[in-house]
Motif scaffolding. Structure first.
Motif, mmCIF file in Angstrom:
data_model
loop_
_atom_site.group_PDB
_atom_site.id
_atom_site.type_symbol
_atom_site.label_atom_id
_atom_site.label_comp_id
_atom_site.label_asym_id
_atom_site.label_seq_id
_atom_site.Cartn_x
_atom_site.Cartn_y
_atom_site.Cartn_z
ATOM 1 N N ASN A 170 0.812 -1.230 0.000
ATOM 2 C CA ASN A 170 0.000 0.000 0.000
ATOM 3 C C ASN A 170 0.839 1.271 0.000
ATOM 4 O O ASN A 170 0.546 2.224 0.719
ATOM 5 C CB ASN A 170 -0.940 0.023 1.216
ATOM 6 C CG ASN A 170 -1.754 -1.254 1.302
ATOM 7 O OD1 ASN A 170 -1.464 -2.138 2.104
ATOM 8 N ND2 ASN A 170 -2.737 -1.381 0.429
ATOM 9 N N LYS A 198 2.220 4.762 -0.809
ATOM 10 C CA LYS A 198 1.672 6.003 -1.362
ATOM 11 C C LYS A 198 2.709 7.096 -1.277
ATOM 12 O O LYS A 198 3.416 7.216 -0.282
ATOM 13 C CB LYS A 198 0.449 6.464 -0.571
ATOM 14 C CG LYS A 198 -0.760 5.575 -0.760
ATOM 15 C CD LYS A 198 -1.959 6.118 -0.012
ATOM 16 C CE LYS A 198 -3.094 5.108 -0.112
ATOM 17 N NZ LYS A 198 -4.245 5.459 0.705
ATOM 18 N N LYS A 199 2.813 7.864 -2.330
ATOM 19 C CA LYS A 199 3.621 9.077 -2.269
ATOM 20 C C LYS A 199 2.814 10.195 -2.914
ATOM 21 O O LYS A 199 2.540 10.175 -4.113
ATOM 22 C CB LYS A 199 4.945 8.891 -3.003
ATOM 23 C CG LYS A 199 5.793 10.138 -3.020
ATOM 24 C CD LYS A 199 6.227 10.560 -1.622
ATOM 25 C CE LYS A 199 6.559 12.043 -1.531
ATOM 26 N NZ LYS A 199 6.925 12.441 -0.156
ATOM 27 N N TYR A 200 2.396 11.138 -2.098
ATOM 28 C CA TYR A 200 1.655 12.292 -2.592
ATOM 29 C C TYR A 200 2.548 13.525 -2.503
ATOM 30 O O TYR A 200 3.326 13.666 -1.571
ATOM 31 C CB TYR A 200 0.401 12.545 -1.739
ATOM 32 C CG TYR A 200 -0.646 11.453 -1.801
ATOM 33 C CD1 TYR A 200 -0.580 10.417 -2.737
ATOM 34 C CD2 TYR A 200 -1.724 11.472 -0.907
ATOM 35 C CE1 TYR A 200 -1.543 9.427 -2.777
ATOM 36 C CE2 TYR A 200 -2.695 10.479 -0.948
ATOM 37 C CZ TYR A 200 -2.599 9.455 -1.878
ATOM 38 O OH TYR A 200 -3.551 8.475 -1.917
ATOM 39 N N HIS A 253 -1.046 12.682 -6.819
ATOM 40 C CA HIS A 253 -0.906 11.293 -6.393
ATOM 41 C C HIS A 253 0.101 10.593 -7.303
ATOM 42 O O HIS A 253 -0.265 9.968 -8.284
ATOM 43 C CB HIS A 253 -2.255 10.586 -6.463
ATOM 44 C CG HIS A 253 -3.267 11.132 -5.495
ATOM 45 N ND1 HIS A 253 -4.104 10.324 -4.775
ATOM 46 C CD2 HIS A 253 -3.550 12.401 -5.115
ATOM 47 C CE1 HIS A 253 -4.884 11.077 -4.000
ATOM 48 N NE2 HIS A 253 -4.566 12.339 -4.199
ATOM 49 N N ASP A 265 0.135 5.688 -5.879
ATOM 50 C CA ASP A 265 -1.110 5.632 -5.133
ATOM 51 C C ASP A 265 -1.500 4.199 -4.804
ATOM 52 O O ASP A 265 -2.028 3.483 -5.641
ATOM 53 C CB ASP A 265 -2.213 6.316 -5.949
ATOM 54 C CG ASP A 265 -3.285 6.905 -5.048
ATOM 55 O OD1 ASP A 265 -3.232 6.637 -3.828
ATOM 56 O OD2 ASP A 265 -4.159 7.617 -5.558
ATOM 57 N N ASP A 266 -1.173 3.784 -3.576
ATOM 58 C CA ASP A 266 -1.610 2.489 -3.082
ATOM 59 C C ASP A 266 -1.068 1.337 -3.933
ATOM 60 O O ASP A 266 -1.816 0.525 -4.457
ATOM 61 C CB ASP A 266 -3.146 2.451 -3.060
ATOM 62 C CG ASP A 266 -3.650 1.462 -2.015
ATOM 63 O OD1 ASP A 266 -2.819 0.957 -1.233
ATOM 64 O OD2 ASP A 266 -4.856 1.190 -1.998
ATOM 65 N N THR A 324 4.547 8.729 1.664
ATOM 66 C CA THR A 324 3.470 9.335 2.432
ATOM 67 C C THR A 324 2.892 8.307 3.406
ATOM 68 O O THR A 324 2.638 8.594 4.561
ATOM 69 C CB THR A 324 2.368 9.851 1.477
ATOM 70 O OG1 THR A 324 2.976 10.724 0.526
ATOM 71 C CG2 THR A 324 1.275 10.590 2.228
ATOM 72 N N GLY A 367 2.417 3.578 3.823
ATOM 73 C CA GLY A 367 2.703 2.269 3.256
ATOM 74 C C GLY A 367 3.956 1.654 3.847
ATOM 75 O O GLY A 367 4.613 2.260 4.698
ATOM 76 N N GLY A 400 -0.100 6.702 -11.403
ATOM 77 C CA GLY A 400 0.152 6.410 -10.001
ATOM 78 C C GLY A 400 -0.355 5.067 -9.521
ATOM 79 O O GLY A 400 0.002 4.607 -8.439
ATOM 80 N N ARG A 401 -1.196 4.433 -10.303
ATOM 81 C CA ARG A 401 -1.777 3.148 -9.926
ATOM 82 C C ARG A 401 -1.073 2.004 -10.620
ATOM 83 O O ARG A 401 -0.714 2.119 -11.793
ATOM 84 C CB ARG A 401 -3.246 3.106 -10.374
ATOM 85 C CG ARG A 401 -4.150 3.932 -9.523
ATOM 86 C CD ARG A 401 -4.626 3.101 -8.390
ATOM 87 N NE ARG A 401 -5.551 3.878 -7.579
ATOM 88 C CZ ARG A 401 -5.953 3.483 -6.382
ATOM 89 N NH1 ARG A 401 -5.523 2.358 -5.878
ATOM 90 N NH2 ARG A 401 -6.783 4.227 -5.697
#
Lengths: 320, 329
Positions: free
Chosen positions: A10, A12-14, A23, A26-27, A62, A64, A226-227
């Protein structure tokens, strides 16, 4: 099956930008087995470089987890993390800007060994540098040359030698051959494969070049805005892509062949923005198979076939 | 062939640059002929002389370093080297146009895209400002951008769209010859596919001849009718698309294909060309490829290979084929 070397959960880096929250990653979740290569593909701005750097904590995530060899990297202190970095290295895309122009290449290769205090004896350290240069195919006579005296292929060999200096278990390769001519590109890819066979190093291979990633990787993950939208063994992904984006991406590759050419799926429009994305499928606007649900709900990443993961409403999870 | 029939004829072009009082042989003895409506792909790696060849056609070599040593270039039968500067300026943009590699840096950031497309039409076609802008809007739509964006600035467009704008500028005056220097190299693969489709459509709907410069054989297979493989300033093999893709003869051409991963079979090993591209300031004697060639023989390091025609369309410059064309690799 090998042992898992790296597990990303999971992640994440925002980034905060003027227009909102970007994003970049993202996850994203995946695992890489020891001695394997995971290829990450995607177009500009899909977050593949940010992903590679975040895993190494060159950029702080961010949220995870990154579990490397059983340790959660985010829980490590500065000193422990620095120690851990011996085992995880990076090769950058641009061999022109990632080498110190004021140092002879031998010093660049020696630097990580020196900093880690691994080989205190000067002569032995010098022998190690020669050994590394030999491994990557750099002639001994080049030992005192500066980066500007070398061509792109040789500079990239220096970058690889530097990454190998600590005998790492894991190397993030960020577009390592993209700036090289094809004849040189093939030399470097073969070199990296030989190194993997000899040392058992694990690669995270980031690229936009689909034919290179297919040739080089065991597993391939496709990113879009991002996904992570699809992940599968290379052969399965190329033979039977499940995500419509992967399908379009594969069909867009210009094939150097004049017979039996495949039909191409042309995508409409361009990448949308990864800033403040709506909780819907990020590919929906360009998708040729878009359904009602796609603009209402974001599809989760599911295992649709054994080891074949996809995030798309067209596919249902396998019943086990 | 009669010069009048071909849109572009390059005859025995040799170009040098003088850098630090040393001579760099950028292009040597290059011949290229493109009939109207056909596309010629010029393929090679960095420093092969592709861009120098293209700039010579427009007579735009960087001065004073660049120098045309010998050769002639005819566009629509007119020798571009013999033209007065005003006449040449008339031809550039109207009869011949160029699309550059980098869409980010070849547009003027402080002019709207409409103005930039209209500029050539005002100068070459004598249209008034309003008329030209209406035409510019049509051109934008032709390359797949909504006409409503005609008064936007380059920074408001994505990379793929900027490249379309550049194509629209190049096509604004219906040139007879379009020179495209790596037009999709800076683009993502799905956007590249869109631009290639546009280029193919243009080809089908006009009599425009095109010189496509690229390092990607996949793109050549998609849009070209003829191919020239360039190495160290010379064309080493040249033929129709089928000649090169089905019946290649030169060891360098084979090396280029061997360096590309096979998309259908990931287990096929890459067979790279050993060694490095030679320094154009210090080219090896004889055939410039011989130090990297696994078929090299004594004469390869001594004599320059002659051009040998294998068929009406296919020629090669390699000692392997001195006696016979049957020495298949």
């Amino acid at each position: 099956m090998g042992e898992t070397l790296l597990e990303v959960k999971n992640l994440k880096k925002y980034f905060r930008v003027a227009a909102g929250t970007l994003h970049a990653v993202d996850d994203v979740s995946f695992t890489i087995d020891q001695g394997h290569t995971l290829g990450i593909v995607g177009e500009s701005g899909c977050g593949k470089t940010t992903l590679g750097r975040t895993i190494l904590r060159l950029i702080e995530p961010t949220s995870g987890e990154m579990v490397f060899g059983g340790k959660d990297l985010r829980k490590l202190g500065t000193r422990e993390m620095r120690y851990m970095r011996r085992e995880m290295q990076i090769i950058f895309q641009d061999p022109y800007s990632s080498l110190n122009p004021r140092k002879p290449i031998a010093e660049t290769i020696e630097e990580p060994i020196l900093l880690a205090g691994l080989i205190p004896d000067t002569d032995k350290r010098f022998m190690r540098v020669l050994e590394l240069m030999d491994t990557v195919g750099l002639a001994e006579r080049l030992i005192n040359t500066y980066p500007h005296e070398l061509d792109g292929g040789r500079r990239q060999r220096v970058g690889i030698a530097r990454a190998l200096a600590m005998n790492p278990k894991f190397i993030v390769c960020d577009e390592p051959v993209s700036s090289l001519d094809v004849s040189i590109q093939a030399q470097i890819l073969n070199l990296m494969k030989t190194i993997q066979r000899d040392t058992g190093v694990t690669y995270l291979f980031i690229t936009h070049d689909l034919s290179v990633v297919n040739h080089f990787s065991d597993d391939i993950a496709v990113m879009y805005l991002g996904r992570l939208v699809e992940k599968a063994p290379a052969e399965a992904l190329f033979q039977e892509p499940l995500h419509p984006y992967t399908e379009a991406l594969l069909s867009a590759i210009p094939v150097p062949r004049i017979h039996n050419r495949r039909e191409r799926i042309l995508l409409k429009g361009e990448l949308t923005s990864p800033i403040n994305p709506e909780p819907v499928c990020r590919f929906a606007a360009r998708c040729t198979k878009c359904m009602d649900i796609c603009t209402k709900e974001e599809p989760p990443l599911i295992e649709a076939r054994p080891k074949h993961f996809v995030a798309c409403h067209l596919h249902k999870a396998m019943v086990s | 062939m009669d010069a009048q029939q071909n849109t572009l004829e390059i005859k025995n072009l040799t170009v040098e640059y003088i850098v630090d009082n040393e001579v760099v042989k950028a292009v040597t003895g290059v011949n290229i002929t493109i009939p109207a409506g056909k596309t010629f792909g010029l393929v090679g790696e960095t420093g092969a002389g592709k861009t120098t060849t293209a700039l010579s056609i427009l007579n735009l070599l960087p001065l004073p370093a660049g120098r045309i040593v010998s050769g002639e270039i005819f566009v629509n039968g007119q020798n571009v080297f013999g033209l007065a500067p005003e006449r040449l300026r008339e031809m550039r943009g109207s009869q011949m146009a160029m699309v550059f590699q980098d869409p980010m840096s070849s547009l003027n950031p402080i002019k709207t895209v409409g103005e930039q497309i209209a500029e050539g039409m005002r100068i070459h076609r004598g249209l008034g400002s309003k008329e030209a802008l209406i035409e510019a809007t049509k051109m934008l739509e032709m390359v797949g951008i909504p006409g409503s964006r005609v008064s936007e600035y380059p920074h408001q467009f994505s990379g793929g769209m900027k490249q379309r704008v550049i194509i629209a500028i190049a096509l604004a005056c219906n040139p007879d010859l379009l020179i495209a220097d790596e037009p999709t190299t800076a683009l993502d693969v799905t956007i590249q596919a869109q631009v290639l489709k546009l280029i193919r459509a243009l080809k089908e709907n006009s009599r425009m001849a095109m010189l496509m410069i690229t390092h990607a054989l996949g793109i050549v297979a998609e849009v070209c009718d003829f191919v020239g493989i360039m190495y160290a300033g010379r064309i080493v093999e040249c033929g129709t698309l089928a000649d090169i893709f089905d019946d290649l003869h030169h060891p360098y051409t084979r090396g280029l294909f061997g360096s590309l991963p096979d998309i259908e079979n990931r287990r096929v090993e890459l067979k790279p060309i050993p060694g490095l591209i030679p320094d154009p300031m210090d080219l090896p004697p004889g055939c410039a490829f011989h130090p990297r060639c696994s078929y090299a023989r004594a004469e390869c390091s001594r004599d320059l290979p002659n051009v040998k025609w294998l068929s009406d369309t296919h020629y090669i410059s390699c000692h392997l084929y001195n006696e016979t064309s049957e020495n298949k690799l």
